[in-house]
Design a protein around this motif. Structure first.
Motif, PDB file in Angstrom:
ATOM      1  N   PHE A  87       0.829  -1.196   0.000  1.00  0.00           N
ATOM      2  CA  PHE A  87       0.000   0.000   0.000  1.00  0.00           C
ATOM      3  C   PHE A  87       0.871   1.256   0.000  1.00  0.00           C
ATOM      4  O   PHE A  87       0.605   2.209  -0.743  1.00  0.00           O
ATOM      5  N   PHE A  88       1.909   1.278   0.813  1.00  0.00           N
ATOM      6  CA  PHE A  88       2.829   2.420   0.830  1.00  0.00           C
ATOM      7  C   PHE A  88       3.519   2.593  -0.525  1.00  0.00           C
ATOM      8  O   PHE A  88       3.689   3.708  -1.009  1.00  0.00           O
ATOM      9  N   ARG A  89       3.910   1.491  -1.125  1.00  0.00           N
ATOM     10  CA  ARG A  89       4.541   1.558  -2.445  1.00  0.00           C
ATOM     11  C   ARG A  89       3.590   2.182  -3.462  1.00  0.00           C
ATOM     12  O   ARG A  89       3.962   3.086  -4.218  1.00  0.00           O
ATOM     13  N   ASP A  90       2.347   1.706  -3.479  1.00  0.00           N
ATOM     14  CA  ASP A  90       1.368   2.235  -4.429  1.00  0.00           C
ATOM     15  C   ASP A  90       1.037   3.691  -4.133  1.00  0.00           C
ATOM     16  O   ASP A  90       0.849   4.499  -5.055  1.00  0.00           O
ATOM     17  N   LEU A  91       0.977   4.026  -2.845  1.00  0.00           N
ATOM     18  CA  LEU A  91       0.642   5.392  -2.447  1.00  0.00           C
ATOM     19  C   LEU A  91       1.653   6.395  -2.988  1.00  0.00           C
ATOM     20  O   LEU A  91       1.284   7.421  -3.553  1.00  0.00           O
ATOM     21  N   THR A  92       2.921   6.090  -2.819  1.00  0.00           N
ATOM     22  CA  THR A  92       3.947   7.032  -3.275  1.00  0.00           C
ATOM     23  C   THR A  92       3.956   7.147  -4.791  1.00  0.00           C
ATOM     24  O   THR A  92       4.228   8.215  -5.339  1.00  0.00           O
ATOM     25  N   ARG A  93       3.647   6.073  -5.483  1.00  0.00           N
ATOM     26  CA  ARG A  93       3.591   6.129  -6.941  1.00  0.00           C
ATOM     27  C   ARG A  93       2.399   6.951  -7.420  1.00  0.00           C
ATOM     28  O   ARG A  93       2.510   7.775  -8.327  1.00  0.00           O
ATOM     29  N   GLU A  94       1.248   6.714  -6.800  1.00  0.00           N
ATOM     30  CA  GLU A  94       0.018   7.371  -7.246  1.00  0.00           C
ATOM     31  C   GLU A  94      -0.010   8.852  -6.886  1.00  0.00           C
ATOM     32  O   GLU A  94      -0.414   9.696  -7.687  1.00  0.00           O
ATOM     33  N   GLN A  95       0.390   9.170  -5.657  1.00  0.00           N
ATOM     34  CA  GLN A  95       0.227  10.527  -5.145  1.00  0.00           C
ATOM     35  C   GLN A  95       1.531  11.320  -5.122  1.00  0.00           C
ATOM     36  O   GLN A  95       1.516  12.524  -4.862  1.00  0.00           O
ATOM     37  N   GLN A  96       2.649  10.661  -5.407  1.00  0.00           N
ATOM     38  CA  GLN A  96       3.949  11.330  -5.395  1.00  0.00           C
ATOM     39  C   GLN A  96       4.200  12.067  -4.070  1.00  0.00           C
ATOM     40  O   GLN A  96       4.721  13.175  -4.037  1.00  0.00           O
ATOM     41  N   CYS A  97       3.779  11.433  -2.979  1.00  0.00           N
ATOM     42  CA  CYS A  97       4.093  11.971  -1.659  1.00  0.00           C
ATOM     43  C   CYS A  97       5.471  11.469  -1.258  1.00  0.00           C
ATOM     44  O   CYS A  97       6.104  10.670  -1.959  1.00  0.00           O
ATOM     45  N   GLY A  98       5.981  11.946  -0.151  1.00  0.00           N
ATOM     46  CA  GLY A  98       7.225  11.450   0.405  1.00  0.00           C
ATOM     47  C   GLY A  98       6.939  10.734   1.712  1.00  0.00           C
ATOM     48  O   GLY A  98       6.013  11.103   2.446  1.00  0.00           O
ATOM     49  N   VAL A  99       7.706   9.700   2.012  1.00  0.00           N
ATOM     50  CA  VAL A  99       7.509   8.916   3.228  1.00  0.00           C
ATOM     51  C   VAL A  99       8.836   8.778   3.962  1.00  0.00           C
ATOM     52  O   VAL A  99       9.856   8.434   3.351  1.00  0.00           O
ATOM     53  N   VAL A 100       8.832   9.079   5.260  1.00  0.00           N
ATOM     54  CA  VAL A 100       9.960   8.781   6.134  1.00  0.00           C
ATOM     55  C   VAL A 100       9.459   7.756   7.140  1.00  0.00           C
ATOM     56  O   VAL A 100       8.545   8.042   7.921  1.00  0.00           O
ATOM     57  N   MET A 101      10.052   6.576   7.114  1.00  0.00           N
ATOM     58  CA  MET A 101       9.530   5.465   7.905  1.00  0.00           C
ATOM     59  C   MET A 101      10.608   4.886   8.810  1.00  0.00           C
ATOM     60  O   MET A 101      11.641   4.412   8.340  1.00  0.00           O
ATOM     61  N   VAL A 102      10.374   4.959  10.108  1.00  0.00           N
ATOM     62  CA  VAL A 102      11.215   4.264  11.081  1.00  0.00           C
ATOM     63  C   VAL A 102      10.652   2.861  11.244  1.00  0.00           C
ATOM     64  O   VAL A 102       9.488   2.689  11.609  1.00  0.00           O
ATOM     65  N   THR A 103      11.446   1.853  10.931  1.00  0.00           N
ATOM     66  CA  THR A 103      10.929   0.496  10.969  1.00  0.00           C
ATOM     67  C   THR A 103      12.068  -0.513  11.026  1.00  0.00           C
ATOM     68  O   THR A 103      13.185  -0.238  10.583  1.00  0.00           O
ATOM     69  N   HIS A 104      11.764  -1.695  11.570  1.00  0.00           N
ATOM     70  CA  HIS A 104      12.675  -2.824  11.523  1.00  0.00           C
ATOM     71  C   HIS A 104      12.147  -3.904  10.573  1.00  0.00           C
ATOM     72  O   HIS A 104      12.708  -5.002  10.506  1.00  0.00           O
ATOM     73  N   ASP A 105      11.084  -3.613   9.857  1.00  0.00           N
ATOM     74  CA  ASP A 105      10.460  -4.568   8.943  1.00  0.00           C
ATOM     75  C   ASP A 105      11.316  -4.685   7.681  1.00  0.00           C
ATOM     76  O   ASP A 105      11.397  -3.746   6.880  1.00  0.00           O
ATOM     77  N   VAL A 106      11.933  -5.840   7.475  1.00  0.00           N
ATOM     78  CA  VAL A 106      12.843  -6.009   6.339  1.00  0.00           C
ATOM     79  C   VAL A 106      12.114  -5.908   5.003  1.00  0.00           C
ATOM     80  O   VAL A 106      12.733  -5.635   3.967  1.00  0.00           O
ATOM     81  N   ARG A 107      10.794  -6.113   5.000  1.00  0.00           N
ATOM     82  CA  ARG A 107      10.044  -6.010   3.745  1.00  0.00           C
ATOM     83  C   ARG A 107      10.065  -4.603   3.189  1.00  0.00           C
ATOM     84  O   ARG A 107       9.914  -4.403   1.980  1.00  0.00           O
ATOM     85  N   VAL A 108      10.248  -3.614   4.055  1.00  0.00           N
ATOM     86  CA  VAL A 108      10.266  -2.229   3.597  1.00  0.00           C
ATOM     87  C   VAL A 108      11.481  -1.964   2.719  1.00  0.00           C
ATOM     88  O   VAL A 108      11.454  -1.092   1.842  1.00  0.00           O
TER      89      VAL A 108
END
Length: 243
Positions: free
Chosen positions: A203-224
């Motif tokens: 969903f985050f991947r699609d969101l940035t493509r569709e809306q051209q927003c920027g995301v700063v994500m603190v995470t330990h999730d290797v999928r990111v």
């Protein structure tokens, strides 16, 4: 003295904004307790452009959440400057900073911060109400994003009736329903099982493509890592490129 905001035009959209969404320069933050000083953030600089997902890794206590709070105008830096959508927000008044948050930013917190008296649909719609979207339109938009996150069957449930993963997805929906230009996320998949975590990452991947927003994500999730534009590492308050 803090200044008032001279906001960018309300019609500003993600797709039309060509400059960096965020420019942070030489940020520093020190916490003091008696004679003890803790340098939570040391000389951090970061630029985020439309369509970017910046992943920040780091151990607990490394300064990641403090950095997010400064980038999101929730905490003032002790040194350095922050520009959001072309406007220096470092020394704005609290009212002006709140306006910047309302217009341009979306926050996803680890603690969910859902309103216990409201339903899932109402928790998301209230974010639209604050931004000026009311009535049926707010309900339609809230329903749409919740269904996209597979919460259509939980619209009339209260937070106490939800699992931790469902609460997390409601918090994500609330943060993104106003199509913010910049999304700041603190462990957004931490409470999700494998299937829902994968769905949210997509969903985050699609969101940035569709809306051209920027995301700063603190995470330990290797999928990111699979969707991140850049992977950074934070330790002892400093931000560096991750190996």
């Amino acid at each position: 003295m803090p200044t008032t905001v001279d906001p960018l035009p309300r019609q500003l959209t993600n797709s039309s904004f060509a400059q960096p969404l965020l420019i942070a320069q030489n940020l520093g933050k020190i916490y003091r307790s008696g004679n003890v000083e803790v340098h939570a953030v040391r000389d951090v600089s970061l630029t985020v452009s439309p369509g970017e997902i910046v992943m920040i890794l780091g151990p607990s206590g490394s300064g990641k959440t403090t950095l997010l709070s400064m980038l999101g105008c929730l905490l003032r830096p002790d040194s350095g400057h922050i520009s959001i959508v072309g406007r220096d927000v470092t020394d704005l008044s609290e009212q002006a900073r709140a306006e910047v948050r309302r217009r341009y930013l979306g926050f996803i917190f680890q603690g969910f911060n859902l309103l216990s008296a409201l339903t899932v649909l109402e928790n998301v719609a209230v974010a639209l109400n604050i931004a000026g979207v009311k009535g049926k339109l707010a309900e339609v938009q809230a329903r749409e994003i919740l269904e996209r996150l597979d919460l259509g069957h939980r619209l009339n449930f209260k937070p106490a009736e939800l699992s931790g993963g469902e609460k997390q997805r409601v918090a994500i929906a609330r943060a993104l329903v106003n199509t913010p230009l910049l999304v700041l996320a603190d462990e957004p998949t931490a409470n999700l099982d494998s299937q829902n975590g994968h769905r949210v990452v997509e969903f985050f991947r699609d969101l940035t493509r569709e809306q051209q927003c920027g995301v700063v994500m603190v995470t330990h999730d290797v999928r990111v890592r699979d969707i991140a534009t850049r992977v950074l590492h934070m330790e002892d308050g400093r931000l560096i490129e991750a190996p």
